[in-house]
Design a protein around this motif. Structure first.
Motif, PDB file in Angstrom:
ATOM      1  N   PHE A 165       1.503   3.688  -3.180  1.00  0.00           N
ATOM      2  CA  PHE A 165       1.099   5.087  -2.980  1.00  0.00           C
ATOM      3  C   PHE A 165       2.249   6.010  -3.389  1.00  0.00           C
ATOM      4  O   PHE A 165       2.062   6.975  -4.128  1.00  0.00           O
TER       5      PHE A 165
ATOM      6  N   VAL B  66       0.841  -1.194   0.000  1.00  0.00           N
ATOM      7  CA  VAL B  66       0.000   0.000   0.000  1.00  0.00           C
ATOM      8  C   VAL B  66       0.875   1.242   0.000  1.00  0.00           C
ATOM      9  O   VAL B  66       0.698   2.157  -0.815  1.00  0.00           O
ATOM     10  N   VAL B  67       1.854   1.273   0.921  1.00  0.00           N
ATOM     11  CA  VAL B  67       2.701   2.459   1.020  1.00  0.00           C
ATOM     12  C   VAL B  67       3.571   2.607  -0.216  1.00  0.00           C
ATOM     13  O   VAL B  67       3.680   3.692  -0.797  1.00  0.00           O
ATOM     14  N   SER B  68       4.189   1.495  -0.677  1.00  0.00           N
ATOM     15  CA  SER B  68       5.114   1.658  -1.796  1.00  0.00           C
ATOM     16  C   SER B  68       4.356   1.984  -3.082  1.00  0.00           C
ATOM     17  O   SER B  68       4.853   2.729  -3.914  1.00  0.00           O
TER      18      SER B  68
END
Lengths: 303, 294
Positions: A92, A88-90
């Motif tokens: 994003f 999710v973070v990468s």
């Protein structure tokens, strides 16, 4: 009539985006928010191939597909090794960075202005003919996703989503399957991007921002993730909705944010009221197997 | 030149450490990937703008007003959105979807209220304080560094040296057992949202002076906070401070040779390198069971 053709073409492109993304998050459980970035990479790949290098239509589309497939392979190799939260973070970050790179690399992408002069071949010059092509491609994508979903590969993906360890222990290659579907879904986004570039005749970075990722996410979530029919209905509703809002006669400075608020608000509302999606049924809801430590869950939820 | 970039990196690290610590604390105590942290920040920055420019309050008071506002907004998100979602769905992705939705809704609401153009808040007086080797330390560097590190220090002290911190850590490590021992996990979660969000007020004051406020500033900020949290190691909230410094130093020293508009891209490169080499964080403990699987 031109107006209806325009809406219908947009719908076809979003169907391609939504079925691929639906596959990725619903069936494989790979939650990324970079779908618009791959859409954009495909569009820019096709645009650069066609406008700068004069390559023919079909070749330019393939360039776009390969470009987004390769980018997703790289991101997937790095991010899919670890827990889903990291994806999710990468992703994003990937979404924001792709736009930043497009804006900051004018030699390749012509910066914020974008690339103009992407000409369609003579046979597809008319918008009506181009719509037929997009509709055929969208239908082919739907059929392809449906058949992969029913194949042993599709079952392996769902098994890996529900219990990665169990799937691996019966010999399913979980990581390879996940990477494969991530690249497949992103390559479809690249195809949609290439079609978009030739439809519009120009590409610019704002067409591929994180808001577009959120729209596609909203389409999949609204219909109930994991079901192709859900993605189709979601795409239909969310392509027609802004056309209805546009009827409201708001100024363009207000219209954009209002549409985004509706998309975002829809995500929040669906998650609170019906996490399985408007079309999803409760019985189909994903359930974790009862485990001895289940009792911890309520406390965790209360936290 | 390099010395100057390192000083800039340390100053930026001190600023980054505040949103990063807040994001990490919320993730640590409640398990929530709080993307809407970025939107709370956007609103916090507009609160600084309103209080400082419209009402004419001094910047310190504006930062306090914004901190209170952010705390209220963060807690409202937890109570009105995240709790119902956790109640309805067990999938951790449901919260992420709701959080992304909020990020978009609140960011666009800010655009509706304040307009799409950047608002100027003011600028620092560039008084020179002292020289460090051949680098001049000026007020715009000294104040963010001292305030950032000081506030981060207060939160870390709170977390590791007080009973309140013990409550937060206990609830994170074992919610059921801490509940049996009389703690209330829900209350601890709310506390984490209040503290984590309140840190955004001073952050907004430090960044907005000089850089101004616009509706999209929250997107990059939450990415910075997320990268710093992962860089530090998700099981150790205080390590997010270290992660913030690593990220800021990489961004600032990275532009030594290439143009400064690539700063954010360099920061993202740090994330990709880290999840490849040390997914458990630079200061984290290797615990493979936390990382593998679903």
């Amino acid at each position: 009539m031109d107006y209806q053709i325009g809406v219908a073409t947009t719908l076809c492109l979003y169907v391609i985006l939504a079925v691929g993304y639906n596959f990725q998050i619903g069936q494989a459980g790979l939650f990324s928010v970079a779908h618009a970035a791959f859409y954009g990479i495909g569009a820019y790949g096709a645009a650069i191939a066609a406008a700068d290098h004069g390559l023919p239509f079909g070749v330019a589309l393939v360039v776009g597909i390969v470009a987004s497939g390769a980018a997703s392979l790289l991101l997937g190799l790095l991010s899919l090794r670890v827990h889903g939260d990291y994806l999710v973070v990468s992703s994003f970050g990937f979404q924001l960075i792709v736009i930043a790179v497009i804006i900051n690399w004018p030699e390749l992408t012509n910066g914020p202005i974008g690339i103009l002069g992407i000409d369609r071949p003579a046979a597809l010059e008319a918008d009506r003919d181009y719509l037929v092509l997009c509709a055929v491609v969208a239908l082919a994508c739907v059929v392809l996703c449906a058949s992969i979903s029913r194949s042993p590969f599709g079952r392996a993906l769902r098994a890996a989503r529900d219990d990665a360890l169990a799937a691996a222990s019966i010999g399913k290659r979980v990581k390879r399957a996940r990477l494969g579907i991530f690249v497949f879904s992103s390559a479809l986004a690249g195809l949609a991007g290439g079609l978009y570039a030739f439809y519009q005749g120009f590409v610019s970075p704002i067409s591929f921002s994180i808001e577009v990722s959120i729209i596609v996410l909203a389409m999949v979530i609204l219909g109930g993730s994991g079901r192709i029919s859900g993605a189709l209905v979601g795409a239909l509703v969310l392509v027609l909705l802004p056309e209805l809002i546009a009827e409201l006669d708001l100024s363009s400075a207000v219209l954009g944010p209002v549409q985004q608020i509706i998309y975002g608000g829809m995500l929040v509302a669906v998650m609170i009221a019906r996490p399985e999606g408007v079309l999803g049924t409760r019985a189909r809801r994903r359930r974790k197997p009862k485990a001895a430590n289940d009792i911890v869950e309520p406390a965790r939820q209360a936290a | 030149m390099l010395e100057q970039l390192i000083v800039n990196g340390l100053v930026q690290g001190a600023i980054y450490s505040l949103p990063a610590l807040g994001f990490a604390l919320i993730l640590y105590v409640t398990g929530t990937f709080h993307f809407a942290h970025g939107a709370v920040y956007t609103w916090g920055a507009y609160m600084v703008y309103t209080a400082h420019v419209d009402w004419g309050l001094p910047l310190v008071l504006a930062a306090l007003v914004s901190a209170a506002g952010c705390a209220v907004l963060g807690c409202a998100i937890e109570v009105l959105v995240y709790r119902p979602v956790r109640h309805r769905s067990r999938s951790p992705m449901s919260i992420v979807v709701a959080s992304l939705g909020l990020l978009i809704v609140l960011g666009n609401l800010a655009q509706l209220v304040y307009g799409p153009d950047a608002k100027l808040v003011g600028s620092w007086p560039t008084t020179k304080l002292f020289s460090l080797g051949n680098v001049n330390i000026r007020l715009p560097q000294a104040i963010p560094f001292v305030v950032g590190l000081g506030l981060a220090g207060v939160v870390v002290y709170l977390l590791y040296r007080t009973r309140l911190g013990l409550l937060l850590r206990g609830v994170s490590i074992n919610p059921l057992r801490s509940q049996i021992l009389g703690a209330r996990p829900a209350r601890a979660g709310l506390l984490a949202f209040a503290i984590g969000s309140a840190l955004l007020g001073p952050t907004a004051a430090l960044i907005s002076l000089d850089q101004g406020v616009s509706p999209t500033i929250g997107l990059e900020l939450v990415l910075v906070a997320g990268i710093a949290t992962i860089a530090g190691g998700v099981r150790r909230p205080a390590a997010a401070v270290g992660g913030a410094f690593v990220l800021a130093l990489a961004e600032n020293v990275g532009i030594w040779q290439i143009s400064s508009q690539w700063k954010a891209t360099i920061g993202y490169g740090v994330l990709l390198v880290l999840i490849t080499l040390r997914p458990y964080g630079i200061f984290g403990v290797r615990d493979v069971s936390e990382l593998r699987g679903g």
